[in-house]
Write an enzyme that holds these catalytic residues in place. Structure first.
Site, PDB file in Angstrom:
ATOM      1  N   ASP A   1      -0.369  -1.891  -1.751  1.00  0.00           N
ATOM      2  CA  ASP A   1       0.228  -0.773  -1.042  1.00  0.00           C
ATOM      3  C   ASP A   1       1.679  -0.651  -1.488  1.00  0.00           C
ATOM      4  OD1 ASP A   1       0.521   1.340   0.749  1.00  0.00           O
ATOM      5  OD2 ASP A   1      -0.663   0.348   2.290  1.00  0.00           O
ATOM      6  N   TRP A   2       2.319   0.445  -1.126  1.00  0.00           N
ATOM      7  CA  TRP A   2       3.600   0.814  -1.720  1.00  0.00           C
ATOM      8  C   TRP A   2       4.767  -0.012  -1.157  1.00  0.00           C
ATOM      9  CZ3 TRP A   2       0.007   2.537  -4.215  1.00  0.00           C
ATOM     10  CH2 TRP A   2       0.074   3.583  -5.141  1.00  0.00           C
TER      11      TRP A   2
END
Length: 608
Positions: free
Chosen positions: A322-323
């Site tokens: 995920d970012w």
């Protein structure tokens, strides 16, 4: 846009990506994908391999030209990222109209053609098709057809419809060059306070499993190929059971807990995703507590990625974090801290090493390939480890046909995106997803359907739209009935970047808002339509409403069509509606349908 590198040799047309005037194996569309991968991998420098491991955001100008920003969050320099850092995976946020977006995409691919090996760009996107009133969603909407949120598709519960949605979204994505869907969410809505429930398929793992599989098939087809959009299913191993319902985008929500010993239940939709052939997987930010796993975020968790995902399930596709797991990001004058939960004490280099050791292939929202290069040159990271991940990333590029022809037709983009048939299908799904929760008695029968032409007081509805159904009046006193649209309640927070976009906390309307709503309901017979991006605690409103409807992303026209009988409601609640916040606090966050004496059970929905 035509490639400047088209050549013809030995009866085959190809792109001379390395500009050497001859047909090399990785350029040859006749060869098996694995042979092309090995040829290209053998030609790549360390810097080119490192660039493959990063998947960051990229903007575009409204006229379709490349964005050359100043390096701040959301304003990166396209040329620097592609030609100097050698990145070739990007996710797009705010988009232009279809034609300029297609032109932007072609310019980006032309820029990539100019690199030493001409490795094409892969563009990804978060969901862009939901009709939502969350301001964050406006970044993603554009002119794509508008559908209910995934939780609304769960309210319909129709696998064929979900697959049809995926196929329509695939066509619209493909037309503008989006080749990776950063979705679906296979998480389960077992904790009603969690802010991301709208993106799930509810709390029933078996229903979610069927819909996740249909969704992936719609986007990818039976096999990933040139007409597919690859799905990055998230958030493994399930992001729903958050402590106190808080989200791990933020430090206070970093813990996932399983007091009901129900971890395996959350894997059921992911098992369906594997069976459907999902190309990629995204682990969540959260760190597991009370499980036989290391208590670090899933993106750093070897027990979860190498053990559970790779070994138990045999998943060999791309794993992208995920970012923002590695570095802090500045948003204006504020800083968004890295979500390195459980490894906050580690240096940037050590975070990279731990994630790669866990089995990650790619870092979402990051653009620091120089760190990987330095780790290899210092002897801390074997280059062979990079090769494992680069093979996976190249495999998807080849399977998607990007090496053979990545360009799109701007005229086709203009024709496909938001075409009438797609728009109509989305609007029909909006109506099908609406749930009738309460339909009270009147002297002449049931409240719904309402009678057209009545004097109607409205709130939260465009009066011009409402005037197509009734005579709109300015005050409740002058009305035969009222129609109001509400948003499910949440606590307003904005102390941290992005926090205001996450509807979390208490599920009850605060005072004086609840008192104001109840006062209106007692003054005039009122139909209440509530947007449920997560469950709401509304026993008093349900009791006092003349009728109560729930939507999961629908236009004013859609909800009024149902209220006035132009379309019959058919949706079913995809989660429980708790009767009190005490009941919510007593629930186990990893267990479905365990609310004490729910106001409405899962599956509830009346018909007309």
């Amino acid at each position: 846009m035509a490639s400047a590198l088209w050549r013809r040799e030995d009866g085959v047309t190809y792109r001379d990506l390395n500009k050497n005037g001859k047909l090399d194996p990785y350029e040859d569309p006749r060869l098996p994908v694995e042979a092309r991968i090995e040829d290209l991998l053998g030609r790549m420098t360390l810097e080119e391999k490192a660039g493959m491991l990063f998947h960051t955001g990229l903007g575009m100008n409204p006229d379709g030209t490349l964005q050359e920003g100043d390096g701040t969050f959301g304003r990166a320099s396209t040329t620097e990222l592609v030609t100097r850092k050698l990145l070739n995976h990007f996710n797009v946020w705010a988009v232009a109209d279809p034609r300029p977006m297609a032109e932007w995409y072609n310019r980006l691919q032309a820029l990539a053609e100019g690199t030493r090996l001409g490795i094409p760009i892969t563009i990804s996107s978060d969901p862009r098709h939901s009709y939502s009133n969350n301001p964050a969603a406006s970044l993603f909407a554009g002119r794509f057809s508008k559908w209910p949120e995934p939780i609304g598709l769960a309210a319909i519960g129709d696998e064929e419809l979900v697959r049809a949605f995926g196929d329509i979204a695939r066509q619209e994505y493909l037309a503008v060059g989006i080749r990776v869907a950063l979705h679906p969410m296979a998480d389960l809505a077992t904790e009603p306070r969690w802010a991301r429930i709208a993106g799930t398929f509810g709390e029933d793992a078996h229903l979610a499993a069927h819909l996740v599989a249909a969704y992936i098939k719609g986007f990818q087809g039976e096999n990933l190929g040139p007409h597919s959009v690859a799905c990055m299913t998230k958030h493994f191993p399930g992001g729903g059971p958050q402590k106190d319902g808080e989200d791990p985008h933020f430090p206070y929500g970093r813990e996932q807990v399983y007091p009901g010993n129900n971890f395996e239940y959350h894997l059921i939709p992911f098992e369906a995703a594997f069976e459907a052939g999902t190309a990629q997987i995204m682990p969540y930010y959260g760190m597991p507590v009370g499980l036989p796993f290391e208590e670090v975020g899933f993106g750093f968790n070897r027990d979860v990625i190498a053990g559970l995902l790779r070994q138990r399930y045999g998943f060999q596709g791309v794993v992208c974090t995920d970012w923002g797991l590695l570095t802090d990001h500045r948003m204006g004058d504020r800083v968004l801290s890295a979500r390195a939960w459980g490894v906050e004490h580690l240096s940037l280099e050590d975070r990279v090493l731990k994630a790669l050791d866990a089995g990650v292939d790619q870092f979402g929202g990051e653009s620091c390939p120089e760190v990987v290069v330095q780790l290899v040159r210092s002897g801390r990271l074997p280059e062979e480890r990079l090769d494992v991940s680069v093979r996976r990333l190249l495999r998807d590029k080849f399977r998607l046909g990007l090496f053979d022809n990545p360009f799109v037709d701007p005229e086709e983009a203009e024709r496909v995106v938001g075409q009438e048939a797609f728009v109509r299908a989305g609007e029909a799904a909006q109506r099908r997803s609406i749930v009738l929760l309460v339909n009270g008695e009147t002297s002449s029968g049931r409240t719904l359907p309402m009678r057209e032409g009545i004097r109607l007081y409205v709130e939260g509805v465009d009066p011009q739209v409402a005037s197509r159904y009734a005579q709109v009046v300015d005050t409740p006193e002058g009305a035969d009935a009222a129609f109001i649209r509400l948003q499910a309640p949440y606590e307003h927070r904005d102390n941290l970047p992005l926090e205001a976009f996450f509807h979390a906390g208490n599920l009850s309307f605060p005072e004086p808002e609840q008192r104001r709503i109840l006062d209106l309901l007692r003054r005039v017979p009122t139909v209440v339509q509530i947007y449920l991006d997560r469950p709401a605690v509304i026993p008093e409103i349900a009791r006092e409403s003349a009728a109560l409807l729930a939507d999961f992303g629908a236009s004013d026209e859609a909800v009024l069509d149902v209220a006035f009988g132009r379309h019959k409601p058919g949706g079913r609640l995809p989660f429980e509606m708790p009767s009190s916040m005490d009941a919510v606090r007593k629930q186990l966050p990893d267990v479905p349908c365990d609310s004490e004496d729910p106001l409405f059970p899962i599956g509830h929905g009346l018909t007309l």
